[in-house]
Design an enzyme around this catalytic site. Structure first.
Site, PDB file in Angstrom:
ATOM      1  N   ARG A 138       0.823  -1.210   0.000  1.00  0.00           N
ATOM      2  CA  ARG A 138       0.000   0.000   0.000  1.00  0.00           C
ATOM      3  C   ARG A 138       0.861   1.266   0.000  1.00  0.00           C
ATOM      4  NH1 ARG A 138      -4.865  -2.056   4.037  1.00  0.00           N
ATOM      5  NH2 ARG A 138      -6.248  -2.773   2.375  1.00  0.00           N
ATOM      6  N   LYS A 197     -15.111 -16.038   6.248  1.00  0.00           N
ATOM      7  CA  LYS A 197     -16.525 -16.017   6.594  1.00  0.00           C
ATOM      8  C   LYS A 197     -17.445 -15.687   5.429  1.00  0.00           C
ATOM      9  CE  LYS A 197     -15.624 -14.574  11.373  1.00  0.00           C
ATOM     10  NZ  LYS A 197     -15.857 -13.502  12.381  1.00  0.00           N
ATOM     11  N   GLY A 231     -12.280  -4.223   1.191  1.00  0.00           N
ATOM     12  CA  GLY A 231     -13.649  -3.891   1.572  1.00  0.00           C
ATOM     13  C   GLY A 231     -14.317  -2.971   0.578  1.00  0.00           C
ATOM     14  N   GLY A 261      -6.874  -6.779   0.066  1.00  0.00           N
ATOM     15  CA  GLY A 261      -6.856  -7.519   1.318  1.00  0.00           C
ATOM     16  C   GLY A 261      -5.877  -8.675   1.323  1.00  0.00           C
TER      17      GLY A 261
END
Length: 398
Positions: free
Chosen positions: A37, A202, A379, A355
């Site tokens: 990043r 998840k 996200g 991510g």
């Protein structure tokens, strides 16, 4: 939407430019373990400093609770940014206080200052518009224009992302502009076959994006921890594997919707079933519908790796978000590597959705230029694909 090119054409020499960057890097103590990043932020910063701007950077690190916490200081980031730029980066000791003001005042043309972690100020993430606005006022006082270049935070309605853009002339940085252009390619008229690969822990983190993608994609490959909830929904034993019991009904609905729409939904056919969650855990390759009750799946198996690679081979467009297993453990990194390698070897327009997927590409030593685009915002990418409005983007369009 005005862009960095528009700002540079206007001229920035001697002007203070506030840049919202995404420098939220993983740390091991004070050591940055993945500087992707930071490197992604360089082009915009270099263009501004090269044109004589006095660059003031706002960024966050981790999840401090609205007050200074030494472990979340941006000091390691300031050092690394300075190394990459080849010039020292001045780090303010606070966000908008006396140190920030004096640090910014000391800048000469072409120099860079980094404000301390913006989330050390509770107003940054406040739900109260007036509180956020007060911080935005203080940030705006440090500069004359604002450049939004932190794509990883544009899905957040926060002071340094959204409110400050309402107070200063605002421009989209090169990184934000590139991300939005790529994601629009995925949502508006993607070349087909359009294949999406989803992994990670998840299902609940990706409910919205799965629901939306089922109306757009030709093929959906599911791996990682979330695959076990799908397998359980099909009636299979998953042992001690990661399972979200409360999502079984929702996942059953996804399976039915995929069949109804003619979307090919592909699940693992074999897994690496381990005795526990550890890098040196004993494991065996078992069929995905026959995981022993005392074991947990930590990666997709060799048959699934071949299957997924085959399902990616004819793709014209691919979006990949989420690892196929616990890639941080060498023994369970093979599935993630296989998917990444299939994209490198193919000729699709391939987008890695930020991510953990982006981190895996770098950790596994794969060539970053082997992908069409590696997003810096997991996200934000998912919310865009979900069809949600991104406040930090829409404010730039005003």
């Amino acid at each position: 939407m005005k862009t960095l090119a528009d700002l540079l054409a206007e001229g920035v020499a001697g002007r203070r430019v506030l840049v919202r960057a995404d420098l939220n890097v993983p740390l091991d103590g004070e050591t940055i373990t993945d500087d992707g990043r930071v490197r992604a932020s360089l082009p915009t910063i270099r263009q501004l400093t090269g044109a004589g701007a006095r660059v003031v950077i706002a960024a966050h690190l981790g999840r401090p609770k609205g007050a200074p916490e030494p472990k979340y200081s941006l000091a390691p980031v300031a050092r690394r940014l300075g190394e990459l730029l080849g010039t020292p980066v001045k780090l303010a000791a606070d966000v908008v206080g006396a140190s920030a003001r004096s640090t910014v005042d000391s800048l000469a043309d072409g120099e860079v200052a980094l404000l301390e972690n913006i989330r050390f100020d509770a107003r940054e993430t406040s739900k109260d518009e007036a509180e956020r606005g007060a911080l935005a006022d203080e940030l705006a006082a440090l500069a004359t224009v604002f450049v939004s270049d932190g794509f990883g935070v544009v899905h957040r309605k926060q002071a340094s992302v959204y409110d400050v853009a309402k107070r200063l002339p605002h421009y989209a940085g090169g990184l934000v502009l590139a991300e939005v252009e790529v994601l629009r390619k995925l949502t508006e008229d993607p070349a087909r076959p359009y294949v999406v690969v989803l992994g990670g822990a998840k299902v609940s983190d990706k409910l919205g994006v799965i629901a939306n993608l089922l109306t757009k994609v030709d093929r959906l490959l599911i791996g990682g921890g979330m695959a076990y909830t799908f397998l359980k929904a099909q009636g299979h034993e998953v042992g001690n594997s990661l399972l979200q019991e409360d999502q079984l009904e929702q996942v059953s609905g996804f399976l039915a919707e995929a069949e109804k729409r003619g979307v090919e939904l592909v699940l693992p056919v074999d897994v690496l079933a381990a005795t526990g969650f550890a890098p040196d855990a004993e494991f065996e390759v078992v069929k995905a519908d026959a995981i022993p009750a005392d074991r947990e799946g930590l990666d997709i198996g060799p048959e699934t790796r071949e299957l997924f690679a085959a399902k990616l081979a004819d793709a014209a467009t691919v979006f990949w978000n989420g690892p196929m297993g616990v890639f941080e453990f060498e023994a369970f990194s093979g599935g993630t590597r296989a998917v990444a390698q299939a994209l490198v070897d193919g000729d699709s327009f391939s987008v890695v959705g930020g991510g953990d997927s982006a981190a895996a590409v770098r950790q596994l030593g794969l060539p970053e230029d082997g992908f069409s685009h590696i997003s810096t915002g997991g996200g934000a990418s998912l919310e865009f694909l979900e069809g949600k409005e991104l406040p930090g983007v829409t404010v730039l369009e005003d």
